[in-house]
Scaffold this motif. Structure first.
Motif, PDB file in Angstrom:
ATOM      1  N   GLY A 736     -13.419  -7.534   9.247  1.00 57.29           N
ATOM      2  CA  GLY A 736     -13.851  -6.141   9.167  1.00 57.29           C
ATOM      3  C   GLY A 736     -13.333  -5.204  10.223  1.00 57.29           C
ATOM      4  O   GLY A 736     -13.734  -4.039  10.261  1.00 57.29           O
ATOM      5  N   PRO A 813      -1.806  -4.635   4.527  1.00 61.79           N
ATOM      6  CA  PRO A 813      -2.999  -5.415   4.192  1.00 61.79           C
ATOM      7  C   PRO A 813      -3.170  -6.585   5.157  1.00 61.79           C
ATOM      8  O   PRO A 813      -2.182  -7.130   5.675  1.00 61.79           O
ATOM      9  CB  PRO A 813      -2.711  -5.908   2.775  1.00 61.79           C
ATOM     10  N   ALA A 814      -4.415  -6.960   5.390  1.00 69.07           N
ATOM     11  CA  ALA A 814      -4.712  -8.015   6.357  1.00 69.07           C
ATOM     12  C   ALA A 814      -3.975  -9.307   6.049  1.00 69.07           C
ATOM     13  O   ALA A 814      -3.643 -10.084   6.946  1.00 69.07           O
ATOM     14  CB  ALA A 814      -6.213  -8.269   6.384  1.00 69.07           C
ATOM     15  N   MET A 815      -3.691  -9.513   4.776  1.00 66.82           N
ATOM     16  CA  MET A 815      -3.044 -10.772   4.378  1.00 66.82           C
ATOM     17  C   MET A 815      -1.693 -10.949   5.055  1.00 66.82           C
ATOM     18  O   MET A 815      -1.267 -12.077   5.324  1.00 66.82           O
ATOM     19  CB  MET A 815      -2.867 -10.766   2.843  1.00 66.82           C
TER      20      MET A 815
ATOM     21  N   PHE B  15       4.809 -10.171  -6.327  1.00 69.57           N
ATOM     22  CA  PHE B  15       5.494 -10.097  -5.034  1.00 69.57           C
ATOM     23  C   PHE B  15       6.963  -9.830  -5.296  1.00 69.57           C
ATOM     24  O   PHE B  15       7.585 -10.506  -6.125  1.00 69.57           O
ATOM     25  CB  PHE B  15       5.344 -11.411  -4.249  1.00 69.57           C
ATOM     26  N   SER B  53      -7.211 -13.802  -1.681  1.00 68.46           N
ATOM     27  CA  SER B  53      -6.905 -12.674  -0.782  1.00 68.46           C
ATOM     28  C   SER B  53      -7.208 -11.337  -1.463  1.00 68.46           C
ATOM     29  O   SER B  53      -7.633 -10.392  -0.812  1.00 68.46           O
ATOM     30  CB  SER B  53      -5.444 -12.722  -0.329  1.00 68.46           C
ATOM     31  N   LEU B  58      -8.064  -8.652   1.305  1.00 67.10           N
ATOM     32  CA  LEU B  58      -7.031  -8.877   2.321  1.00 67.10           C
ATOM     33  C   LEU B  58      -5.701  -8.365   1.808  1.00 67.10           C
ATOM     34  O   LEU B  58      -4.758  -8.167   2.569  1.00 67.10           O
ATOM     35  CB  LEU B  58      -6.909 -10.373   2.647  1.00 67.10           C
ATOM     36  N   ASP B  59      -5.622  -8.176   0.495  1.00 68.61           N
ATOM     37  CA  ASP B  59      -4.409  -7.660  -0.127  1.00 68.61           C
ATOM     38  C   ASP B  59      -4.858  -6.860  -1.349  1.00 68.61           C
ATOM     39  O   ASP B  59      -6.044  -6.896  -1.715  1.00 68.61           O
ATOM     40  CB  ASP B  59      -3.500  -8.845  -0.531  1.00 68.61           C
ATOM     41  N   PHE B  60      -3.935  -6.138  -1.934  1.00 70.13           N
ATOM     42  CA  PHE B  60      -4.309  -5.273  -3.055  1.00 70.13           C
ATOM     43  C   PHE B  60      -3.532  -5.670  -4.303  1.00 70.13           C
ATOM     44  O   PHE B  60      -2.366  -6.083  -4.205  1.00 70.13           O
ATOM     45  CB  PHE B  60      -4.037  -3.812  -2.710  1.00 70.13           C
ATOM     46  N   LEU B  78      -6.882   1.282   3.910  1.00 67.44           N
ATOM     47  CA  LEU B  78      -6.994   0.063   4.724  1.00 67.44           C
ATOM     48  C   LEU B  78      -8.310   0.017   5.483  1.00 67.44           C
ATOM     49  O   LEU B  78      -8.959  -1.025   5.582  1.00 67.44           O
ATOM     50  CB  LEU B  78      -5.815  -0.012   5.703  1.00 67.44           C
ATOM     51  N   ASP B  79      -8.705   1.167   6.015  1.00 68.94           N
ATOM     52  CA  ASP B  79      -9.953   1.189   6.790  1.00 68.94           C
ATOM     53  C   ASP B  79     -11.185   1.045   5.889  1.00 68.94           C
ATOM     54  O   ASP B  79     -12.171   0.406   6.268  1.00 68.94           O
ATOM     55  CB  ASP B  79     -10.046   2.471   7.618  1.00 68.94           C
ATOM     56  N   ALA B  82     -11.470  -2.492   5.104  1.00 66.08           N
ATOM     57  CA  ALA B  82     -11.978  -3.222   6.269  1.00 66.08           C
ATOM     58  C   ALA B  82     -13.504  -3.133   6.325  1.00 66.08           C
ATOM     59  O   ALA B  82     -14.200  -4.109   6.633  1.00 66.08           O
ATOM     60  CB  ALA B  82     -11.358  -2.671   7.550  1.00 66.08           C
ATOM     61  N   ARG B  85     -14.991  -5.425   3.755  1.00 63.38           N
ATOM     62  CA  ARG B  85     -14.885  -6.821   4.223  1.00 63.38           C
ATOM     63  C   ARG B  85     -15.946  -7.102   5.273  1.00 63.38           C
ATOM     64  O   ARG B  85     -16.528  -8.175   5.325  1.00 63.38           O
ATOM     65  CB  ARG B  85     -13.505  -7.075   4.856  1.00 63.38           C
TER      66      ARG B  85
END
Lengths: 822, 234
Positions: A736, A813-815, B15, B53, B58-60, B78-79, B82, B85
């Motif tokens: 987070g 992204p965090a990933m 990807f 993820s 963690l990803d989109f 992104l925020d 976060a 999460r």
């Protein structure tokens, strides 16, 4: 080792970006270091190119006032008298050889271009003392010794090329200078390096026998000061400078005391002769410049080396898999160190090649642009010292880089690296080492930036200080005499007045003042001026001016009047003072009118009445407006022609006059005089501010370089740390953490090191200021302001260095940060 | 009213590199309800980790719609992601992802440090102790991760994932780095948590542990294969 070098070459070829960064960073900074080191070597350590140079001395003739201002032994001024020089001629105990020299700028009057040349009058020993090599002909010999009056001349190689088109028949030529025709008997060799005993870059074009120094008979007999005359000598074997002083001082002092006996003005005064080595005279105060430049480039080297060390350690970390394989195959720590050393040595070798090229460019730049600031510049070139220094410094840095790289290898852990798919911790730059690097970078960068901004500020302040008068379209002109001796003032002044009228009549000229340029040296009255009946003597600079002077240069009037034509014609004893002078008499700065009508006297002569107060002028490069007074005539002594040969001339807008036009105009009035030097005051001001311009540019470049290098260095260190923490950052994002949280985290982690670096720099700066006695002449407010600015710059650089490496992680992204790690 | 914690509709993830396009997920639909215990299995490269993820923001996704407790989270900044999460999702990673420089206590408390409304020290202490008690690690709060066994570290990771009382616990191969005894202990903890009402979505290779879930899903080439539920088998 050849195998290691070959492998290192292959390895480096695969990383062109890394190699380019190392070579450009180290090449540029080492180039600057080699350039300044070579300059320092030439100026501070390299022997002068003259035989027995360590025994060559310049003799100063100091007038001492035993009682002045309660400071016994205070030097009033330094200048030889002619009888003193003659008393020392052929002094046998202290010196092996002595020579007299004096200088004069004048015009070659038999030359079609009437060029202005620098002439030096010398006794023959000048040539033997320096062992001056000749291209053609001969040097002066005993046939040109004192009182021989043999009109011969030696010209410089450059003058032979420039003024005489390198004619092979030069020894058939004559030069006419100061009204005397001299037969050229020699040309100095091109490799002769003239000692610059007068000022940096004064290059003699014409050497003439001492007898022709334009001192008249009266000057040669009396004990008056003759500025510009020097005595030089080679100490006798085993005699120290102090012993020589003790020998020659009584010789002159006793004669002077005898000559001055009964003169109450000289009571309590004496003569002291002081010896300075040729080296120290030529070096002047250049040592300070060298030390400052050396400190700056050493600082840059520290920053650059720190940057590169970090790069090498990061690279070692990247190579851990290859190192692991080598370890698995039996490579010992020593072998890994050798591999790293081969790589760093190769990188440093390429860097040094670039550094030598950069330093060569630096030598050229020094010779082109700093030749009026530093002596012996022409001797600065790539030499054995430069190559030796390059080799030593390059080797040391290569060793340091290899050592630091090796220190980051955990040899035991390398073996486990292979078992964990190359994700082990066999090679890591420790957090502590990273912090040390960061503290080092910040401390050195802060000191360099602070000092350079301080110097930059001082230089810019000097450059921007208004002169207090208008220099646009204003020029200075000096006349040269076409005869050996100047005519007496009574004869010369009417001619000079005619010249003034002729120049005024030229269509391009707006106004002419028979006054020397405001940027020329002012005279000094000693012991000073006092009010009528008062005892306190106020020393002031003075200038003899006419009625056009103040209006021509538009110097501001604060109170009273300027001189009128009538007052000038009648040579009235009136005076105009500047505000600095008025303030010395406790005049209220807001009411300068109070000073009008005040009567001031010099040595009890007739009083001068103050009729005006003007705003002071600032001579470029000087720190403050001096107390000055302006008069129509000198306060005492006869009028001298040599003091009245200067004009200040204003041309009309968009009009120009060449020196040749002035020569022609003057020739129409009289053949006694010709135009000597003709220069615009704007150009003169630029020349006078050359040192300040040089410092402004140098310090700005150094500041920028420091900021760039420190920025790159801090970025490199923090970037490495962030890379190492990629996985941790990903984890924090996963639970987070927002972008701001991570930026705060990295800043918080590094702020301690940065503040410690700043603290160390503050302590260093305090130490430097205590040791140097505030050479920068900064007051506390300026220091605080500069420090705030420096701190701001360093903070900005540091914060950018924290943020930029993070961008790649926190804006994805965090990933991205977690990938390949779990 | 739907009690769906997770709703994914037609989710795809591609990807791209200069030379290659890899379709990791192809039109995946997934619903996980409150209290569910879902296991996702499948061979390597089937898209399990990619799906997890995306589930964890963690990803989109490249396309499709994704809702957490009815909130559209497909196009968050992104925020914003976060923040979701931080409060709605708990992660448990195969390699624990504990931060070496932080103590057990600080590792567990870490998500609370990122709350918009900063909790007091007492609130943090109380909640950390609760979570550590739930996984049975209480006495070791001042230890560092490298002073603990793998099983203990994974239980701390679970405690950290529970700290914010998340809507769903996303668990990625929780036993992958553990010996069988430790793995059993960890799975017991997860079972107990689900029993207490925690929604869990777990990716695992191990069929034994996949069988412990109420719903078993299998991914192959980026799409779900339909498997019978434990209830249906029973």
């Amino acid at each position: 080792m050849s195998y290691q070098l070959k492998q290192a070459n292959i390895s480096l070829n695969k990383k062109p970006g890394f190699v380019a960064l190392v070579i450009s960073t180290m090449g540029l900074t080492l180039g600057a270091l080699l350039c300044v080191l070579t300059l320092g070597y030439v100026l501070l350590y390299k022997p002068l190119p003259y035989p027995d140079q360590e025994r060559l001395m310049v003799v100063d003739h100091a007038f001492i006032d035993q009682t002045r201002n309660g400071q016994p032994g205070k030097v009033m001024f330094k200048a030889f008298t002619y009888p003193a020089l003659m008393a020392l001629q052929n002094e046998p105990t202290a010196f092996l050889e002595t020579a007299f020299i004096s200088r004069k700028q004048g015009v070659l009057t038999n030359h079609s271009a009437l060029p202005t040349v620098e002439a030096t009058y010398v006794t023959p020993d000048w040539f033997t003392l320096l062992n001056i090599p000749m291209k053609f002909g001969r040097a002066f010999t005993p046939s040109e010794s004192i009182d021989s009056y043999n009109p011969v001349a030696v010209i410089s190689h450059k003058s032979w090329q420039n003024e005489f088109a390198a004619t092979p028949d030069i020894l058939e030529e004559k030069v006419e200078f100061g009204g005397v025709s001299f037969k050229i008997v020699g040309v100095t060799a091109p490799d002769f390096v003239e000692p610059q005993v007068y000022r940096v870059r004064r290059q003699t074009q014409l050497w003439l026998p001492w007898d022709f120094d334009p001192l008249n008979e009266a000057d040669r007999k009396n004990w008056g000061r003759i500025f510009g005359a020097r005595m030089v000598g080679k100490l006798a074997n085993g005699v120290t400078p102090r012993q020589a002083e003790q020998v020659i001082t009584p010789i002159v002092n006793n004669q002077w005391q005898a000559a001055m006996a009964g003169n109450p003005q000289n009571a309590g005064r004496s003569i002291r002769l002081e010896l300075r080595s040729f080296e120290s005279v030529i070096l002047g105060d250049s040592a300070q410049v060298i030390y400052l430049l050396l400190a700056s480039v050493f600082g840059l080297i520290v920053i650059a080396t720190t940057n590169i060390a970090n790069l090498f350690m990061s690279r070692t970390a990247q190579k851990q898999r290859a190192l692991s394989i080598q370890a698995a195959l039996g490579a010992k720590k020593r072998h890994l160190f050798q591999a790293l050393l081969a790589e760093s040595a190769l990188a440093m070798f390429y860097s040094l090649l670039l550094a030598l090229m950069v330093s060569s460019v630096g030598f050229w730049l020094l010779q082109q642009y700093l030749h009026t600031l530093l002596p012996r510049i022409e001797e600065v070139s790539l030499n054995a010292f430069t190559l030796g220094a390059a080799l030593v410094i390059g080797s040391l840095i290569a060793l340091l880089l290899a050592r630091l790289g090796a220190a980051s290898i955990n040899y035991k852990a390398l073996n486990t690296t292979l078992q964990s798919s190359g994700k082990g911790t066999g090679v890591q730059v420790s957090k502590r080492l990273r912090q040390v690097l960061m503290v080092c970078q910040v401390a050195v960068a802060t000191v360099l930036i602070f000092v350079n901004i301080g110097l930059f500020k001082a230089a810019i302040q000097s450059i921007n200080t208004p002169m207090g008068f208008e220099a646009k379209n204003v020029h200075s002109l000096t006349l040269a005499s076409a005869s050996a001796t100047l005519p007496p003032a009574n004869d010369a002044l009417p001619v000079i007045e005619q010249i003034k009228q002729t120049l005024t009549a030229l269509p391009q000229i707006a106004s002419v003042s028979h006054t020397s340029s405001p940027l020329d040296t002012f005279g000094t009255w000693m012991p000073g001026l006092s009010t009528v009946g008062g005892n306190e003597k106020i020393r002031a600079e003075y200038k003899v001016v006419d009625e056009q002077y103040f209006q021509l240069i538009k110097q501001s009037k604060l109170a009273g009047e300027f001189f009128s034509s009538q007052e000038v014609r009648d040579k009235k004893s009136v005076m105009i003072v500047n505000e600095s002078f008025a303030q010395l008499f406790s005049v209220n700065p807001t009411k300068p009118i109070d000073f009008l009508g005040k009567k001031l006297v010099f040595r009890g002569d007739k009083a001068f009445t103050v009729i005006g107060v003007v705003k002071g002028i600032e001579v470029p490069g000087k720190t403050k407006a001096m107390p000055r007074v302006y008069v129509i005539k000198r306060p005492s002594g006869p009028e001298r022609t040599r003091n009245r040969l200067a004009f200040t001339i204003k041309t009309k807008d968009n009009q120009s006059v060449s020196r040749q036009q002035l020569v022609e105009a003057i020739k129409g009035v009289s053949s006694q005089f010709t135009a000597n030097q003709w220069m615009s005051l704007v150009e003169n001001r630029h020349q006078m501010l050359f040192t300040q311009y040089t410092w402004a540019i140098t310090t700005a470049v150094l500041t920028l370089l420091t900021i760039i290098l420190a920025g790159i260095g801090l970025y490199g260190i923090i970037s490495y740390a962030v890379q190492m923490r990629k996985f941790e950052l990903g984890t924090r994002m996963a639970v987070g953490a927002k972008r701001a949280d991570l930026i705060r985290l990295i800043i918080t982690d590094n702020v301690g090191s940065m503040l410690l670096g700043v603290l160390i720099s503050v302590i260093t700066l305090i130490g430097l200021f205590a040791a140097s006695g505030n050479e920068l002449q900064l007051n506390i407010t300026s220091m605080v302001m500069i420090f705030i600015l420096t701190f701001g710059v360093i903070s900005l650089v540091s914060l950018s260095a924290c943020y930029l490496p993070l961008r790649g992680f926190i804006n994805r992204p965090a990933m991205f940060s977690l990938r390949n790690n779990d | 009213m739907s009690n769906a914690v997770i709703t994914m509709r037609n989710i795809s993830k591609i990807f791209e590199t200069e030379a290659l396009q890899t379709h990791a997920l192809n039109g995946v639909d997934l619903t996980i309800n409150q209290g569910d215990y879902v296991s996702i299995s499948g061979p390597s490269g089937s898209g399990k980790s990619t799906l997890l993820s995306l589930l964890g923001l963690l990803d989109f996704p490249t396309s499709g719609d994704y809702f957490i407790e009815g909130l559209d989270v497909t196009k968050l900044s992104l925020d914003e992601a976060a923040e979701i999460r931080n409060v709605k999702i708990g992660f448990v990673f195969q390699s624990f992802n504990l931060i070496d420089d932080l103590t057990v206590f600080d590792n567990v408390a870490l998500p609370m440090r990122y709350y918009d409304k900063k909790p007091t020290a007492n609130q943090i202490k109380q909640r950390v102790n609760e979570c550590l008690a739930m996984v049975g690690i209480t006495p070791r709060v001042s230890h560092y991760p490298n002073q603990l066994s793998g099983g203990q570290q994974q239980r701390i990771a679970i405690a950290r994932a529970l700290i914010a009382k998340p809507a769903i616990l996303l668990v990625d191969e929780p036993t992958g780095n553990l010996d069988s005894k430790s793995a059993d202990q960890v799975m017991d903890v997860l079972g107990e948590l689900n029993h207490q009402g925690t929604t869990i979505c777990m990716v695992t290779h191990d069929p034994r542990y996949a069988d412990m879930a109420k719903t078993k899903l299998c991914l192959l080439d980026g799409t779900f294969l339909k498997l019978p539920s434990n209830k249906e088998i029973a």
